[in-house]
Design an enzyme around this catalytic site. Structure first.
Site, PDB file in Angstrom:
ATOM      1  N   GLY A 270       0.850  -1.189   0.000  1.00  0.00           N
ATOM      2  CA  GLY A 270       0.000   0.000   0.000  1.00  0.00           C
ATOM      3  C   GLY A 270       0.882   1.232   0.000  1.00  0.00           C
ATOM      4  O   GLY A 270       1.073   1.898  -1.015  1.00  0.00           O
ATOM      5  N   TYR A 311       1.044   8.947  14.510  1.00  0.00           N
ATOM      6  CA  TYR A 311       2.133   7.976  14.434  1.00  0.00           C
ATOM      7  C   TYR A 311       3.507   8.581  14.721  1.00  0.00           C
ATOM      8  O   TYR A 311       4.519   7.894  14.574  1.00  0.00           O
ATOM      9  CB  TYR A 311       2.184   7.342  13.035  1.00  0.00           C
ATOM     10  CG  TYR A 311       0.939   6.605  12.636  1.00  0.00           C
ATOM     11  CD1 TYR A 311       0.437   5.554  13.399  1.00  0.00           C
ATOM     12  CD2 TYR A 311       0.260   6.937  11.463  1.00  0.00           C
ATOM     13  CE1 TYR A 311      -0.699   4.866  13.008  1.00  0.00           C
ATOM     14  CE2 TYR A 311      -0.880   6.253  11.065  1.00  0.00           C
ATOM     15  CZ  TYR A 311      -1.353   5.222  11.842  1.00  0.00           C
ATOM     16  OH  TYR A 311      -2.479   4.543  11.461  1.00  0.00           O
ATOM     17  N   CYS A 337      -8.200  23.301  16.518  1.00  0.00           N
ATOM     18  CA  CYS A 337      -8.201  23.824  17.877  1.00  0.00           C
ATOM     19  C   CYS A 337      -7.784  22.762  18.888  1.00  0.00           C
ATOM     20  O   CYS A 337      -8.582  22.296  19.705  1.00  0.00           O
ATOM     21  CB  CYS A 337      -9.589  24.377  18.221  1.00  0.00           C
ATOM     22  SG  CYS A 337      -9.586  25.346  19.740  1.00  0.00           S
ATOM     23  N   GLU A 338      -6.563  22.347  18.809  1.00  0.00           N
ATOM     24  CA  GLU A 338      -5.843  21.530  19.789  1.00  0.00           C
ATOM     25  C   GLU A 338      -4.409  21.433  19.287  1.00  0.00           C
ATOM     26  O   GLU A 338      -4.088  21.943  18.221  1.00  0.00           O
ATOM     27  CB  GLU A 338      -6.468  20.153  19.977  1.00  0.00           C
ATOM     28  CG  GLU A 338      -6.420  19.239  18.778  1.00  0.00           C
ATOM     29  CD  GLU A 338      -6.961  17.861  19.121  1.00  0.00           C
ATOM     30  OE1 GLU A 338      -6.131  16.977  19.399  1.00  0.00           O
ATOM     31  OE2 GLU A 338      -8.188  17.671  19.127  1.00  0.00           O
TER      32      GLU A 338
END
Length: 410
Positions: A270, A311, A337-338
């Site tokens: 993939g 990851y 917003c984080e």
């Protein structure tokens, strides 16, 4: 992506023109790179009767799937929806391997009705499958070899604590079920996860499959998954697929001699096929200086490209608007917003508000993991093929965002 005449290009197409014509943020895919990766695998395993099954979950755009089919690959799908996408892209059911995990048996039944190749990875489903179909529908068995292949723990799937596959320690139970229900097993499958650095680890897993294969009389293929590592940084160690091909060829031929007939070898790459072909173009909204850091805030974030936050993945970045600018250090952050960091302490050519930053290795698990978090719209996708930039997914609109919502009287 090449720098020619102070302009970054793919197949002669200026990436700045792509951003101008299609807007940002935008995913851009190089069709030539994908085709060359498929050719590389066929060359690496030319001594074997090999079949490439693209792991569609990496990037499921219909045009990407059609490109895979044109280049002679089949596909591996993990949901019935991916299967329908594959059929719509023109794949024959026999070219589609259905490898779900923790799905209901009804989804397996639907896959059988569609004529897909079935890959089963747990005892419960296998028992239901045997009760329903006996030897009328063949299946492949996904084994867990209990091997740590490397890379982030979240993408390692072949270890003892993984939810994927039937443990090799359950072999006796597995064989008892197959015998009881007279199940026809035509393939064995192993996948250890991504980022295989050491081909010896891969070959160790293959040997486990070889040993178990002698207990199955009707095999047509052995599927070794993938997990071939691509480079994210200059100088990264990557999987030497040519060397792996040579080593696997001799081991596989020896196995076939012992087994009594030649089998096909399947792989399910993939990331290896699409990661390096993808670029994510974002526009710089603001340069913000604090006592400790210079932030470059862009018009995207973890809602469109979650890999760095999920990851801890590293993706090289390039300021394609100012290739000759003086080098400065920036932390690239998004507009969610984080905490939403795409790259920490990156040395880039001076970034100015409005500049376009290209994020590399964005083809795999980029758009396919995008969301509408913060009610943001998902970006457009563009494929560069035959020297032309072609839109393959329109940018979402507000109407798309609310299309499935049902307003009630309150």
């Amino acid at each position: 992506m090449e720098l020619t005449k102070n302009t970054y290009r793919i197949q002669g197409v200026k990436l700045e023109d792509v951003a101008k014509n299609f807007g940002t943020p935008v995913y851009v895919y190089d069709a030539d790179k994908i085709a060359n990766q498929i050719k590389l695998l066929h060359k690496a395993f030319s001594g074997l009767n090999v079949r490439i099954k693209y792991a569609a979950k990496a990037l499921t755009n219909l045009s990407i799937l059609k490109l895979m089919r044109r280049e002679g690959a089949g596909i591996d799908v993990v949901s019935i929806q991916e299967a329908h996408l594959g059929l719509k892209a023109g794949f024959q059911p026999d070219d589609i391997l259905f490898t779900p995990n923790c799905v209901s048996f009804s989804e397996i039944q639907e896959a059988v009705k569609l004529g897909l190749r079935i890959n089963i990875d747990n005892i419960s489903i296998l028992e239901q499958f045997g009760h329903e179909y006996h030897d009328t529908v063949p299946c492949c068995i996904r084994l867990n070899p209990h091997i740590m292949a490397g890379g982030n723990a979240k993408i390692s799937t072949g270890h003892v604590d993984s939810k994927f596959g039937i443990s090799i320690l359950q072999k006796r139970h597995l064989l008892r079920i197959i015998q009881t229900y007279n199940i026809k097993v035509n393939g064995l499958h192993m996948h250890t996860g991504s980022d295989i650095l050491d081909s010896e680890v891969f070959l160790k897993g293959a040997q486990i499959v070889f040993d178990i294969a002698h207990d199955f009389e009707d095999l047509e293929f052995l599927d070794f998954g993938s997990g071939f590592k691509v480079g994210y940084r200059e100088g990264d160690v990557v999987t030497d697929v040519v060397a792996l091909g040579k080593n696997l060829e001799s081991a596989f031929q020896e196995f076939c001699k012992e087994y009594g007939r030649d089998l096909q070898v399947w792989f399910e790459p993939g990331k290896f096929l699409v990661s390096e072909a993808g670029y994510f173009l974002v526009r710089t909204n603001v340069i913000k200086t604090t006592p400790a850091t210079v932030f470059a805030g862009v018009d995207s974030g973890l809602n469109h490209f979650i890999r760095p936050m999920m990851y801890d993945s590293y993706h090289e970045m390039v300021n394609i608007s100012n290739p000759k600018g003086i080098n400065r250090v920036y932390t690239i952050v998004g507009y969610i917003c984080e905490t939403d960091t795409l790259g920490w302490d990156r040395k880039l050519n001076e970034v100015r508000e409005g500049d376009i930053i290209a994020i590399k290795n964005a083809g795999a698990y980029g758009f396919s993991m995008a969301s509408n978090y913060n009610s943001r719209l998902r970006p457009a996708e563009v494929m560069i093929i035959d020297g032309q930039a072609k839109l393959i997914r329109e940018r979402e609109t507000f109407e798309d965002l609310i299309r499935q919502q049902v307003e009630i009287d309150i």
